[in-house]
Design an enzyme around this catalytic site. Structure first.
Site, mmCIF file in Angstrom:
data_model
loop_
_atom_site.group_PDB
_atom_site.id
_atom_site.type_symbol
_atom_site.label_atom_id
_atom_site.label_comp_id
_atom_site.label_asym_id
_atom_site.label_seq_id
_atom_site.Cartn_x
_atom_site.Cartn_y
_atom_site.Cartn_z
ATOM 1 N N HIS A 141 0.816 -1.168 -0.134
ATOM 2 C CA HIS A 141 0.089 -0.156 0.044
ATOM 3 C C HIS A 141 1.022 1.289 -0.022
ATOM 4 O O HIS A 141 0.397 2.239 0.408
ATOM 5 C CB HIS A 141 -0.801 -0.138 1.178
ATOM 6 N N THR A 219 -3.510 -8.801 10.325
ATOM 7 C CA THR A 219 -4.308 -7.990 9.363
ATOM 8 C C THR A 219 -5.557 -8.538 9.685
ATOM 9 O O THR A 219 -5.933 -9.932 9.803
ATOM 10 C CB THR A 219 -3.697 -8.392 7.794
ATOM 11 N N SER A 220 -6.495 -7.768 9.374
ATOM 12 C CA SER A 220 -8.099 -7.916 9.555
ATOM 13 C C SER A 220 -8.430 -9.005 7.985
ATOM 14 O O SER A 220 -9.594 -9.531 8.246
ATOM 15 C CB SER A 220 -8.956 -6.720 9.437
HETATM 16 P P1 OAD Z 1 -6.724 -3.087 10.094
HETATM 17 O O1 OAD Z 1 -6.606 -2.054 10.877
HETATM 18 O O2 OAD Z 1 -7.929 -3.664 9.104
HETATM 19 O O3 OAD Z 1 -6.631 -4.543 11.227
HETATM 20 C C1 OAD Z 1 -5.724 -4.742 12.131
HETATM 21 C C2 OAD Z 1 -5.667 -6.227 12.735
HETATM 22 O O4 OAD Z 1 -4.792 -5.976 13.399
HETATM 23 C C3 OAD Z 1 -6.984 -6.754 13.459
HETATM 24 O O5 OAD Z 1 -7.282 -7.989 12.439
HETATM 25 C C4 OAD Z 1 -6.527 -6.694 14.597
HETATM 26 O O6 OAD Z 1 -7.301 -7.914 15.435
HETATM 27 C C5 OAD Z 1 -5.066 -6.990 14.838
HETATM 28 N N1 OAD Z 1 -4.326 -6.583 15.620
HETATM 29 C C6 OAD Z 1 -4.716 -5.475 16.723
HETATM 30 N N2 OAD Z 1 -3.547 -5.546 17.504
HETATM 31 C C7 OAD Z 1 -2.825 -6.710 17.393
HETATM 32 C C8 OAD Z 1 -1.582 -7.013 17.710
HETATM 33 N N3 OAD Z 1 -0.934 -6.734 18.979
HETATM 34 N N4 OAD Z 1 -1.042 -8.155 17.358
HETATM 35 C C9 OAD Z 1 -1.538 -8.911 15.968
HETATM 36 N N5 OAD Z 1 -2.476 -8.378 15.586
HETATM 37 C C10 OAD Z 1 -3.192 -7.197 16.177
HETATM 38 O O7 OAD Z 1 -5.323 -3.575 9.301
HETATM 39 P P2 OAD Z 1 -4.943 -4.274 7.950
HETATM 40 O O8 OAD Z 1 -5.520 -5.472 7.780
HETATM 41 O O9 OAD Z 1 -3.500 -4.128 7.833
HETATM 42 O O10 OAD Z 1 -5.502 0.146 3.676
HETATM 43 O O11 OAD Z 1 -5.796 -3.285 6.895
HETATM 44 C C11 OAD Z 1 -5.049 -3.253 5.672
HETATM 45 C C12 OAD Z 1 -5.341 -1.972 4.791
HETATM 46 O O12 OAD Z 1 -6.731 -1.504 5.367
HETATM 47 C C13 OAD Z 1 -4.499 -1.025 5.476
HETATM 48 O O13 OAD Z 1 -3.379 -0.927 4.794
HETATM 49 C C14 OAD Z 1 -5.253 0.260 5.028
HETATM 50 C C15 OAD Z 1 -6.416 -0.041 5.825
HETATM 51 O O14 OAD Z 1 -7.693 0.630 5.403
HETATM 52 C C16 OAD Z 1 -5.594 1.498 2.919
HETATM 53 O O15 OAD Z 1 -5.243 2.522 3.455
HETATM 54 C C17 OAD Z 1 -5.837 1.291 1.481
#
Ligand code: OAD
Length: 276
Positions: A141, A219-220
């Site tokens: 991204h 990642t979610s």
């Molecule tokens: P999200 O913010 O959607 O999800 C974060 C994930 O991290 C969730 O599943 C949480 O349960 C998990 N989480 C929280 N704390 C944690 C910890 N200490 N250890 C492990 N996991 C933990 O983030 P992404 O999946 O990265 O895109 O989202 C992908 C994209 O959505 C981002 O790059 C961005 C966002 O909107 C754009 O801006 C296009």
């Protein structure tokens, strides 16, 4: 088979966590020579960078992160979106990599010394993997540290922002304009609805297809097409391990779900990988 291992808080010592892991997970980590890791916002959460699912405060209390990460939002309110990214850029500069980032560096070194490799593809626009000492194959991204014209694409060199990342700025700041065409400068990140950089996407797809173990951490699994990348592992029956405190969109397709923080579970996995 989906195995859910319950692991407590990030304060749990890695060896304790390791003891809770099954022999299966430990031996997968130990035997893997080609490990592909996909990370998301959760791996930086313990460094103090809020994920995209957290409730926001201050200037952005009425907006979710997803509302702000779009071209429509930037067109409608450039100052609000610009300031959000500049503030996050300041915050990232003020925080440090956490044990999850550091564990991946150790695993990368461990495998490199033995003729194997661990590749990291991240959805994160921060540089915490690199600052921990890791080599990163792909930033799917983009990067929050580079900027370009929203119209003509010309790269823009800007000084670092000077916000205190731990406090919301008092008011939004207008984005600078392009010296070539006068349009607004924007962060060089991928917004919802935009194409991912093709080279980064293809390199990640290739490394997952080629891996003998795939780890999906923090990642979610909601945001496509990045979320579909781990599924390429299914073509060859490569084992998939999720590291996340919560159930995700990807959990059902995982072979193992390690429930807990990446800051405690990744060091435990690396201890298992390094065990003789
Ligand atoms: P999200 O913010 O959607 O999800 C974060 C994930 O991290 C969730 O599943 C949480 O349960 C998990 N989480 C929280 N704390 C944690 C910890 N200490 N250890 C492990 N996991 C933990 O983030 P992404 O999946 O990265 O895109 O989202 C992908 C994209 O959505 C981002 O790059 C961005 C966002 O909107 C754009 O801006 C296009």
């Amino acid at each position: 088979m989906t195995l859910t291992l319950r692991c407590a808080a990030a304060t749990v010592e890695s060896m304790q966590v390791l003891q809770e892991m099954t022999d299966d997970v430990a031996s997968l980590a130990r035997d893997a020579q080609k490990v592909a890791v996909l990370t998301g916002a959760g791996i930086s959460a313990e460094s103090g960078v809020p994920t995209f699912r957290e409730v926001q405060t201050g200037l952005w209390e009425r907006f979710s992160a997803q509302d702000l990460a779009t071209t429509d939002a930037f067109s409608a309110n450039p100052a609000l979106v610009w300031t959000w990214y500049r503030w996050r850029q300041s915050l990232i500069r003020q925080v440090e990599p956490n044990p999850g980032h550091i564990a991946l560096v150790e695993w990368q070194r461990h495998l490199a010394e033995r003729g194997g490799r661990l590749t990291i593809a991240t959805q994160n626009v921060d540089d915490l993997h690199e600052r921990a000492g890791a080599r990163v194959l792909a930033h799917l991204h983009g990067s929050i540290f580079t900027h370009r014209c929203a119209e003509c694409g010309t790269a823009a060199q800007l000084p670092d922002p000077t916000y205190n990342g731990f406090e919301s700025p008092p008011e939004p700041e207008e984005p600078p304009v392009c010296q070539d065409c006068g349009a607004h400068i924007r962060p060089d990140v991928v917004w919802f609805g935009e194409m991912l950089p093709m080279e980064a996407f293809e390199a990640t797809a290739a490394t997952i297809r080629n891996a003998d173990l795939v780890i999906v951490a923090g990642t979610s699994g909601i945001v496509q097409p990045a979320a579909s990348l781990p599924l390429l592992a299914l073509e060859r029956g490569t084992p998939l391990i999720e590291v996340n405190p919560e159930l995700t969109e990807l959990s059902e397709t995982m072979d193992y779900c390690l429930r807990g923080s990446s800051g405690s579970l990744l060091p435990a996995l690396v201890s298992a990988a390094a065990a003789q």
